[in-house]
Design an enzyme around this catalytic site. Structure first.
Site, PDB file in Angstrom:
ATOM      1  CB  SER A  97       2.562   8.380  -0.433  1.00 42.52           C
ATOM      2  OG  SER A  97       1.278   7.519  -0.298  1.00 42.52           O
ATOM      3  CG  ASP A 219      -4.621  12.560   0.425  1.00 46.30           C
ATOM      4  OD1 ASP A 219      -4.901  12.105   0.180  1.00 46.30           O
ATOM      5  OD2 ASP A 219      -3.327  12.887   1.044  1.00 46.30           O
ATOM      6  CG  HIS A 247      -2.261  11.217  -1.505  1.00 49.14           C
ATOM      7  ND1 HIS A 247      -2.090  11.236  -0.339  1.00 49.14           N
ATOM      8  CD2 HIS A 247      -0.966   9.967  -1.773  1.00 49.14           C
ATOM      9  CE1 HIS A 247      -1.429  10.233  -0.007  1.00 49.14           C
ATOM     10  NE2 HIS A 247      -0.709   9.415  -0.922  1.00 49.14           N
TER      11      HIS A 247
END
Length: 267
Positions: A97, A219, A247
């Protein structure tokens, strides 16, 4: 000169038996334990460096400095500090991320140290910027999310965790929520602002490192179009899309992404 306290400051751990090195950088609200489902597939081929950003996990809370960690540059410096402390060169930085972007920042600052980038569910900017870019969120939505941290921290954690984990990781939502709640609210809010309001789009074309993007088909935080944007704006990037909802591919689909990561990092 960086003292040996970097290892304690960032709770650095080194595992694995390989000659090539992977540095695994966790995402917002997480810590190095989130990699535990992926690392067993990597131990034989790589030396693996695990760490916690200051303010997360088992890092030293006394090392937190608001001015340093209110932007992603501070977290990127943690990566560089860890690599310098261990004398690392020619590593593959695997970032989840927001750490995809902190890894990118670190790679631009230390290109001899970080020579490849693997990005797990990345986003260079969570904010919508019409008509040319859709990050997935309006500013007022993200400001509301940050505001909820002040009003009801546990409620915020319980709201965000299922969104991040998605249906593929529904069984691990409580773990993520607990991770959020175990983080000092000041540290978490500082990291949240740096994460959700950063814009790294202009940095993408500057990186020359080979880059592998891991993308979920569904996502809620980073749509496929975001992954495609990153790939199209980097000089040397490829993207692999996995049938998944969430995610956190390194947690929900570790055995699926491991072969691609191994092949990429070894070549």
């Amino acid at each position: 000169m960086i003292g040996t306290d970097t290892r304690e400051r960032n709770a650095v751990k080194v595992i694995g038996n390989g000659t090539k090195t992977l540095v695994l950088a966790h995402g917002f609200g997480c810590d190095q334990t989130m990699w535990r489902l992926l690392t067993p597939s990597l131990l034989d081929q790589f030396k693996i460096v695990l760490f916690d950003y200051v303010g997360c996990g088992q890092s030293d809370p006394k090392a937190f400095k608001m001015k340093r960690y209110e932007t992603l540059d501070g977290y990127a410096q943690d990566i560089i500090d860890v690599c310098e402390e261990l004398g690392l060169r020619d590593v593959t930085l695997v970032g989840h991320s927001v750490s995809s972007m902190t890894g990118l920042i670190a790679a631009l600052k230390a290109p001899d140290v970080i020579t490849k980038l693997a990005m797990v569910c990345p986003s260079p900017c969570f904010l919508n910027d019409p008509p040319h870019y859709s990050g997935g969120f309006e500013r007022e939505d993200l400001e509301g999310l940050i505001g909820l941290m002040d009003q009801n921290y546990i409620g915020w954690a319980n709201h965000l965790a299922p969104l991040v984990m998605g249906q593929s990781g529904a069984g691990m939502s409580k773990e993520l929520s607990d991770s959020f709640c175990s983080t000092d609210p000041l540290f978490a809010k500082t990291f949240a602002k740096a994460t959700f309001f950063s814009d790294c789009r202009d940095l993408l074309p500057k990186a020359e490192q080979p880059t592998l993007i891991f993308q979920s088909t569904e996502d809620a935080l980073a749509a496929v179009s975001v992954g495609e944007f990153i790939q199209s704006n980097m000089r040397n990037a490829e993207m692999k899309v996995f049938e998944a909802h969430g995610h956190c591919l390194h947690m929900t689909h570790p055995k699926e992404i491991a072969p691609s990561l191994i092949e990429f990092a070894l070549k």
